[in-house]
Design an enzyme around this catalytic site. Sequence first.
Site, PDB file in Angstrom:
ATOM      1  N   TYR A 174      16.414  30.821   6.063  1.00 49.54           N
ATOM      2  CA  TYR A 174      15.313  31.635   6.604  1.00 49.54           C
ATOM      3  C   TYR A 174      15.487  31.885   8.096  1.00 49.54           C
ATOM      4  O   TYR A 174      15.753  30.954   8.857  1.00 49.54           O
ATOM      5  CB  TYR A 174      13.975  30.931   6.387  1.00 49.54           C
ATOM      6  CG  TYR A 174      13.488  30.964   4.959  1.00 49.54           C
ATOM      7  CD1 TYR A 174      13.090  32.172   4.373  1.00 49.54           C
ATOM      8  CD2 TYR A 174      13.428  29.802   4.200  1.00 49.54           C
ATOM      9  CE1 TYR A 174      12.635  32.199   3.065  1.00 49.54           C
ATOM     10  CE2 TYR A 174      12.971  29.824   2.887  1.00 49.54           C
ATOM     11  CZ  TYR A 174      12.581  31.035   2.326  1.00 49.54           C
ATOM     12  OH  TYR A 174      12.138  31.061   1.044  1.00 49.54           O
ATOM     13  N   ARG A 233     -11.412  -0.669  14.632  1.00 47.54           N
ATOM     14  CA  ARG A 233     -11.199   0.308  13.568  1.00 47.54           C
ATOM     15  C   ARG A 233     -12.090  -0.067  12.385  1.00 47.54           C
ATOM     16  O   ARG A 233     -12.954   0.688  11.991  1.00 47.54           O
ATOM     17  CB  ARG A 233      -9.713   0.313  13.170  1.00 47.54           C
ATOM     18  CG  ARG A 233      -9.382   1.333  12.113  1.00 47.54           C
ATOM     19  CD  ARG A 233      -7.885   1.385  11.813  1.00 47.54           C
ATOM     20  NE  ARG A 233      -7.397   0.169  11.150  1.00 47.54           N
ATOM     21  CZ  ARG A 233      -6.151   0.019  10.701  1.00 47.54           C
ATOM     22  NH1 ARG A 233      -5.272   0.994  10.851  1.00 47.54           N
ATOM     23  NH2 ARG A 233      -5.770  -1.105  10.114  1.00 47.54           N
ATOM     24  N   LYS A 257       0.827  -1.208   0.000  1.00 46.62           N
ATOM     25  CA  LYS A 257       0.000   0.000   0.000  1.00 46.62           C
ATOM     26  C   LYS A 257       0.865   1.264   0.000  1.00 46.62           C
ATOM     27  O   LYS A 257       2.018   1.230   0.449  1.00 46.62           O
ATOM     28  CB  LYS A 257      -0.944  -0.003   1.201  1.00 46.62           C
ATOM     29  CG  LYS A 257      -0.247   0.085   2.533  1.00 46.62           C
ATOM     30  CD  LYS A 257      -1.232  -0.145   3.690  1.00 46.62           C
ATOM     31  CE  LYS A 257      -0.518  -0.060   5.011  1.00 46.62           C
ATOM     32  NZ  LYS A 257      -1.263  -0.693   6.104  1.00 46.62           N
ATOM     33  N   MET A 274      11.702  24.903   1.171  1.00 41.34           N
ATOM     34  CA  MET A 274      10.739  24.066   0.452  1.00 41.34           C
ATOM     35  C   MET A 274      11.453  23.071  -0.471  1.00 41.34           C
ATOM     36  O   MET A 274      11.066  21.905  -0.557  1.00 41.34           O
ATOM     37  CB  MET A 274       9.803  24.960  -0.358  1.00 41.34           C
ATOM     38  CG  MET A 274       8.551  24.275  -0.836  1.00 41.34           C
ATOM     39  SD  MET A 274       7.512  25.360  -1.821  1.00 41.34           S
ATOM     40  CE  MET A 274       6.882  26.492  -0.608  1.00 41.34           C
TER      41      MET A 274
HETATM   42  C1  LIG Z   1      -0.573  -1.813   6.755  1.00 40.93           C
HETATM   43  C2  LIG Z   1      -1.219  -3.067   7.088  1.00 40.93           C
HETATM   44  C3  LIG Z   1      -0.458  -4.231   7.308  1.00 40.93           C
HETATM   45  C4  LIG Z   1       1.043  -4.248   7.359  1.00 40.93           C
HETATM   46  O1  LIG Z   1       1.473  -3.772   8.604  1.00 40.93           O
HETATM   47  P1  LIG Z   1       3.024  -3.775   8.988  1.00 40.93           P
HETATM   48  O2  LIG Z   1       3.030  -3.331  10.390  1.00 40.93           O
HETATM   49  O3  LIG Z   1       3.695  -2.785   8.089  1.00 40.93           O
HETATM   50  O4  LIG Z   1       3.515  -5.155   8.777  1.00 40.93           O
HETATM   51  C5  LIG Z   1      -1.139  -5.410   7.510  1.00 40.93           C
HETATM   52  N1  LIG Z   1      -2.489  -5.450   7.507  1.00 40.93           N
HETATM   53  C6  LIG Z   1      -3.245  -4.348   7.329  1.00 40.93           C
HETATM   54  C7  LIG Z   1      -4.725  -4.479   7.353  1.00 40.93           C
HETATM   55  C8  LIG Z   1      -2.640  -3.125   7.121  1.00 40.93           C
HETATM   56  O5  LIG Z   1      -3.397  -2.035   6.946  1.00 40.93           O
END
Ligand SMILES: *Cc1c(COP(=O)(O)O)cnc(C)c1O
Length: 328
Positions: free
Chosen positions: A237, A118, A33, A283
């Site tokens: 800055y 969650r 992701k 920046m």
């Molecule tokens: C991001 C995520 C993971 C991976 O988590 P890590 O701590 O990076 O291994 C696994 N499952 C879900 C649902 C996630 O959102």
Amino acid sequence: MAIIKINQKAYEYNLRQIAKKVGGFKRVICVFKDNAYGHGAKLLAPLARNLGISFVAVKSEEEARELKDFFENILILSHRPHGKENPNFIYALNDISQIKTYKQNTKIHLKIDTGMHRNGICVEDLECALGLIEYYKLKLTGLLTHFASADEMSASFFIQRENFQKAKELAKKYHSNLLFHSYNSAALFRAKLPDDEYCRVGLIQFGYGALNLKKVLSLYAYKLSQRTLKKGQSIGYGGVFTAKKDLEVASYDLGYSDGLFRYNGKGKLRLGNGKTMLGKMSMDSFSCENSGEELCVFDDANIWADFFNTIPYEILVKLHPSIQRVLV
Ligand SMILES: *Cc1c(COP(=O)(O)O)cnc(C)c1O
């Protein structure tokens, strides 16, 4: 232009170690992701695939489309159903009220809320959810859950694991051939992976955590200009850094627009070569002692995470997608 170097050997080494730990590449779901935690999903995809990874998890359909030619199974974690789901992808179902919105025949992995509160369906509602999934003709192919505190020594990990076990037993009464997965990176260090589960690994792929893994990403910036900062002169800055003696300084082509936290000139922010940033970050650039044409900003995100009081995830994932990623 700043560059992110991705160490291919380190990544492959890490995946091999992980596979060894969980019982083979076939049991690993690589979490890709958010551009593979900033590392570059399309760059890593062929490496993972060539080692034998066939399953990845991503955030959105857009990310899934990017990787569809590399992996047989792509699980989308944060989807809001719209009725036009792609039959080739797998969708994590996060809320019981959304079952009716999915397109018929969509492949679903049902998220179980075992205690993180969650996303997902609590164990008490599981039978009802299974009924609705059948009624709306979705294809249930798996069950997953996520641990709230696998990285802390609290009992909740074990309570969640027990709850997931209950959910698995219940689901198995109605479905055969379901795929189960609950462990993330931190959970892998807590306990042995159950025999019937896959493991979703995110951060450890990239060398963070135990297992003697290797850091995969390093961030490099390139010199824009140099000068002698005379004793008493200030830089950047607000002029918050003043030279106590004549100092050869240079500016480098990386700033907070590239997804880095803005260094405000206070405290020692150590760069990859041991020098510190001087004055406030701009920046599109920062200054430090002259360090040659190419400067390693960091090869361990923990240094920035500690400095900015956050976690390496946040440092890595914020690295702007426009920074070129290259395999080295
Ligand atoms: C991001 C995520 C993971 C991976 O988590 P890590 O701590 O990076 O291994 C696994 N499952 C879900 C649902 C996630 O959102």
